[in-house]
Scaffold this motif. Structure first.
Motif, mmCIF file in Angstrom:
data_model
loop_
_atom_site.group_PDB
_atom_site.id
_atom_site.type_symbol
_atom_site.label_atom_id
_atom_site.label_comp_id
_atom_site.label_asym_id
_atom_site.label_seq_id
_atom_site.Cartn_x
_atom_site.Cartn_y
_atom_site.Cartn_z
ATOM 1 N N LEU A 114 0.826 -1.204 0.000
ATOM 2 C CA LEU A 114 0.000 0.000 0.000
ATOM 3 C C LEU A 114 0.864 1.259 0.000
ATOM 4 C CD1 LEU A 114 -2.832 1.209 0.066
ATOM 5 C CD2 LEU A 114 -2.700 1.128 2.569
ATOM 6 N N ALA A 115 1.937 1.258 0.773
ATOM 7 C CA ALA A 115 2.826 2.428 0.826
ATOM 8 C C ALA A 115 3.402 2.735 -0.554
ATOM 9 C CB ALA A 115 3.951 2.192 1.834
ATOM 10 N N LYS A 116 3.818 1.697 -1.268
ATOM 11 C CA LYS A 116 4.373 1.911 -2.616
ATOM 12 C C LYS A 116 3.317 2.491 -3.558
ATOM 13 C CE LYS A 116 7.780 -1.735 -2.266
ATOM 14 N NZ LYS A 116 8.101 -3.119 -2.672
ATOM 15 N N ARG A 117 2.101 1.965 -3.500
ATOM 16 C CA ARG A 117 1.034 2.458 -4.370
ATOM 17 C C ARG A 117 0.704 3.918 -4.063
ATOM 18 N NH1 ARG A 117 2.751 -1.353 -4.694
ATOM 19 N NH2 ARG A 117 2.900 -2.739 -6.410
ATOM 20 N N CYS A 118 0.673 4.245 -2.784
ATOM 21 C CA CYS A 118 0.385 5.627 -2.385
ATOM 22 C C CYS A 118 1.493 6.569 -2.848
ATOM 23 C CB CYS A 118 0.184 5.719 -0.869
ATOM 24 S SG CYS A 118 -1.339 4.945 -0.285
ATOM 25 N N MET A 119 2.742 6.160 -2.677
ATOM 26 C CA MET A 119 3.860 7.009 -3.080
ATOM 27 C C MET A 119 3.870 7.230 -4.588
ATOM 28 S SD MET A 119 6.914 5.779 -0.440
ATOM 29 C CE MET A 119 7.866 5.229 -1.787
ATOM 30 N N GLN A 120 3.538 6.172 -5.363
ATOM 31 C CA GLN A 120 3.518 6.304 -6.825
ATOM 32 C C GLN A 120 2.396 7.231 -7.279
ATOM 33 O OE1 GLN A 120 3.084 2.189 -7.930
ATOM 34 N NE2 GLN A 120 5.290 1.823 -7.967
ATOM 35 N N ALA A 121 1.217 7.056 -6.708
ATOM 36 C CA ALA A 121 0.045 7.825 -7.150
ATOM 37 C C ALA A 121 0.002 9.234 -6.580
ATOM 38 C CB ALA A 121 -1.235 7.081 -6.767
ATOM 39 N N PHE B 64 -10.275 -9.330 -3.078
ATOM 40 C CA PHE B 64 -8.906 -9.271 -3.576
ATOM 41 C C PHE B 64 -8.930 -9.639 -5.054
ATOM 42 C CE2 PHE B 64 -6.339 -10.205 0.586
ATOM 43 C CZ PHE B 64 -6.864 -9.072 1.165
ATOM 44 N N GLY B 65 -8.248 -8.869 -5.864
ATOM 45 C CA GLY B 65 -8.215 -9.071 -7.300
ATOM 46 C C GLY B 65 -8.979 -7.994 -8.052
ATOM 47 N N GLU B 66 -9.916 -7.332 -7.373
ATOM 48 C CA GLU B 66 -10.673 -6.258 -8.012
ATOM 49 C C GLU B 66 -9.883 -4.947 -7.961
ATOM 50 O OE1 GLU B 66 -14.750 -5.797 -6.679
ATOM 51 O OE2 GLU B 66 -14.846 -7.927 -6.169
ATOM 52 N N THR B 67 -10.247 -4.027 -8.837
ATOM 53 C CA THR B 67 -9.685 -2.686 -8.783
ATOM 54 C C THR B 67 -10.520 -1.873 -7.805
ATOM 55 O OG1 THR B 67 -8.874 -2.820 -11.040
ATOM 56 C CG2 THR B 67 -9.172 -0.612 -10.125
ATOM 57 N N VAL B 68 -9.843 -1.187 -6.912
ATOM 58 C CA VAL B 68 -10.509 -0.409 -5.868
ATOM 59 C C VAL B 68 -10.104 1.046 -6.019
ATOM 60 C CG1 VAL B 68 -10.658 -0.034 -3.374
ATOM 61 C CG2 VAL B 68 -10.579 -2.359 -4.282
ATOM 62 N N ILE B 69 -11.084 1.928 -5.965
ATOM 63 C CA ILE B 69 -10.806 3.369 -6.012
ATOM 64 C C ILE B 69 -11.027 3.935 -4.621
ATOM 65 C CG2 ILE B 69 -11.486 5.589 -6.979
ATOM 66 C CD1 ILE B 69 -12.236 4.057 -9.536
ATOM 67 N N LEU B 70 -9.973 4.519 -4.077
ATOM 68 C CA LEU B 70 -10.084 5.195 -2.787
ATOM 69 C C LEU B 70 -10.613 6.594 -3.068
ATOM 70 C CD1 LEU B 70 -6.688 4.029 -1.257
ATOM 71 C CD2 LEU B 70 -8.962 3.043 -0.883
ATOM 72 N N GLN C 87 -6.235 4.778 -7.132
ATOM 73 C CA GLN C 87 -6.794 3.531 -7.635
ATOM 74 C C GLN C 87 -5.827 2.400 -7.308
ATOM 75 O OE1 GLN C 87 -8.648 3.501 -11.581
ATOM 76 N NE2 GLN C 87 -7.344 1.748 -12.084
ATOM 77 N N LEU C 88 -6.351 1.293 -6.787
ATOM 78 C CA LEU C 88 -5.520 0.160 -6.389
ATOM 79 C C LEU C 88 -5.889 -1.082 -7.186
ATOM 80 C CD1 LEU C 88 -5.821 0.499 -2.495
ATOM 81 C CD2 LEU C 88 -3.916 1.287 -3.927
ATOM 82 N N ASP C 89 -4.901 -1.710 -7.816
ATOM 83 C CA ASP C 89 -5.076 -3.034 -8.409
ATOM 84 C C ASP C 89 -4.696 -4.012 -7.306
ATOM 85 O OD1 ASP C 89 -4.886 -5.476 -9.652
ATOM 86 O OD2 ASP C 89 -3.500 -4.825 -11.207
ATOM 87 N N THR C 90 -5.653 -4.784 -6.820
ATOM 88 C CA THR C 90 -5.437 -5.600 -5.614
ATOM 89 C C THR C 90 -5.102 -7.059 -5.903
ATOM 90 O OG1 THR C 90 -7.779 -6.187 -5.361
ATOM 91 C CG2 THR C 90 -7.044 -4.087 -4.390
ATOM 92 N N GLU C 91 -4.807 -7.404 -7.140
ATOM 93 C CA GLU C 91 -4.529 -8.799 -7.507
ATOM 94 C C GLU C 91 -3.439 -9.418 -6.637
ATOM 95 O OE1 GLU C 91 -5.104 -12.367 -9.384
ATOM 96 O OE2 GLU C 91 -6.304 -10.574 -9.734
ATOM 97 N N VAL C 92 -2.372 -8.689 -6.364
ATOM 98 C CA VAL C 92 -1.245 -9.240 -5.604
ATOM 99 C C VAL C 92 -1.641 -9.619 -4.184
ATOM 100 C CG1 VAL C 92 -0.326 -7.059 -4.713
ATOM 101 C CG2 VAL C 92 1.226 -8.966 -5.174
ATOM 102 N N LEU C 93 -2.688 -9.020 -3.644
ATOM 103 C CA LEU C 93 -3.085 -9.325 -2.274
ATOM 104 C C LEU C 93 -3.498 -10.781 -2.098
ATOM 105 C CD1 LEU C 93 -5.046 -6.109 -1.260
ATOM 106 C CD2 LEU C 93 -2.662 -6.698 -0.797
ATOM 107 N N LYS C 94 -3.868 -11.438 -3.179
ATOM 108 C CA LYS C 94 -4.223 -12.858 -3.097
ATOM 109 C C LYS C 94 -3.058 -13.711 -2.615
ATOM 110 C CE LYS C 94 -7.617 -12.779 -6.866
ATOM 111 N NZ LYS C 94 -7.895 -13.303 -8.230
ATOM 112 N N THR C 95 -1.836 -13.223 -2.791
ATOM 113 C CA THR C 95 -0.652 -13.995 -2.384
ATOM 114 C C THR C 95 -0.304 -13.772 -0.910
ATOM 115 O OG1 THR C 95 0.896 -12.258 -3.058
ATOM 116 C CG2 THR C 95 0.288 -13.908 -4.716
ATOM 117 N N TYR C 96 -0.993 -12.841 -0.238
ATOM 118 C CA TYR C 96 -0.680 -12.529 1.155
ATOM 119 C C TYR C 96 -1.725 -13.060 2.112
ATOM 120 C CZ TYR C 96 2.414 -9.170 -1.163
ATOM 121 O OH TYR C 96 3.358 -8.574 -1.955
#
Length: 194
Positions: A53-60, A170-176, A183-192
């Motif tokens: 999440l921190a990486k996504r926030c910093m990028q966006a 998990f896997g859906e696109t989420v807009i905060l 906007q978060l692509d949450t696909e990777v969360l399935k691995t956690y």
């Protein structure tokens, strides 16, 4: 409408802050609605989710900072002291603040559920009520056990909680929503998940 039962606080806020300041670094304490709470020790999946999440926030939104475990004074909810897994704020917002900062200016608080018996009460019920009453615009609850993200928005300062909650798998696109606007692509969360 949320109705809170009348109860007696275990201690004063000052007593709690004294205990919390003396606790070892391996113990994270909160004071929610008059009760002392011990946050579970995080594991690799939990930490990976917060890092993702921190990486996504910093990028966006490079104009924002995502603070991990910054203490917040949630005075509107029984003089509570919460330590979210992350708090999104304007850059350097908490500079010069102490261990327990005023939540004014926080754009979003984040909790990642744990696999403990108190997570339902704490993260799914008490915290959204407290954060909403404090007026924090967005509460993001990431739940690896249910494989969901719950985006709470439009806080209700009168009764606490939020007027809008969107749950995504998990896997859906989420807009905060605004004021976050990420906007978060949450696909990777399935691995956690366990």
């Amino acid at each position: 409408m949320t109705v809170m039962a009348e109860h007696t606080s275990q201690m004063s806020v000052d007593e709690f802050e004294t205990i919390a300041s003396a606790a070892p670094e391996t113990v994270t304490l909160e004071f929610i609605d008059g009760r002392i709470e011990v946050k579970p020790v995080t594991d690799g999946d939990h930490n990976s989710i917060v890092s993702w999440l921190a990486k996504r926030c910093m990028q966006a939104r490079p104009d924002l900072d995502l603070y991990g475990t910054q203490g917040l004074r949630i005075d509107a909810y029984g003089q509570s002291r919460a330590r979210p897994d992350a708090v999104l704020v304007p850059e350097a917002h908490f500079a010069g603040h102490g261990e327990w900062a005023d939540p004014a200016g926080a754009l979003m608080v984040v909790e990642v559920t744990s696999y403990d018996s108190d997570t339902d009460r704490r993260d799914r019920h008490e915290k959204p009520t407290a954060y909403g009453q404090a007026g924090i615009p967005v509460y993001l609850l990431i739940d690896p056990e249910a494989c969901t993200l719950s985006v709470h928005s439009h806080p209700d300062r009168q009764v606490g909680g939020y007027r809008h909650v969107r749950v995504a798998k998990f896997g859906e696109t989420v807009i905060l929503p605004d004021p976050v606007g990420i906007q978060l692509d949450t696909e990777v969360l399935k691995t956690y998940v366990r």
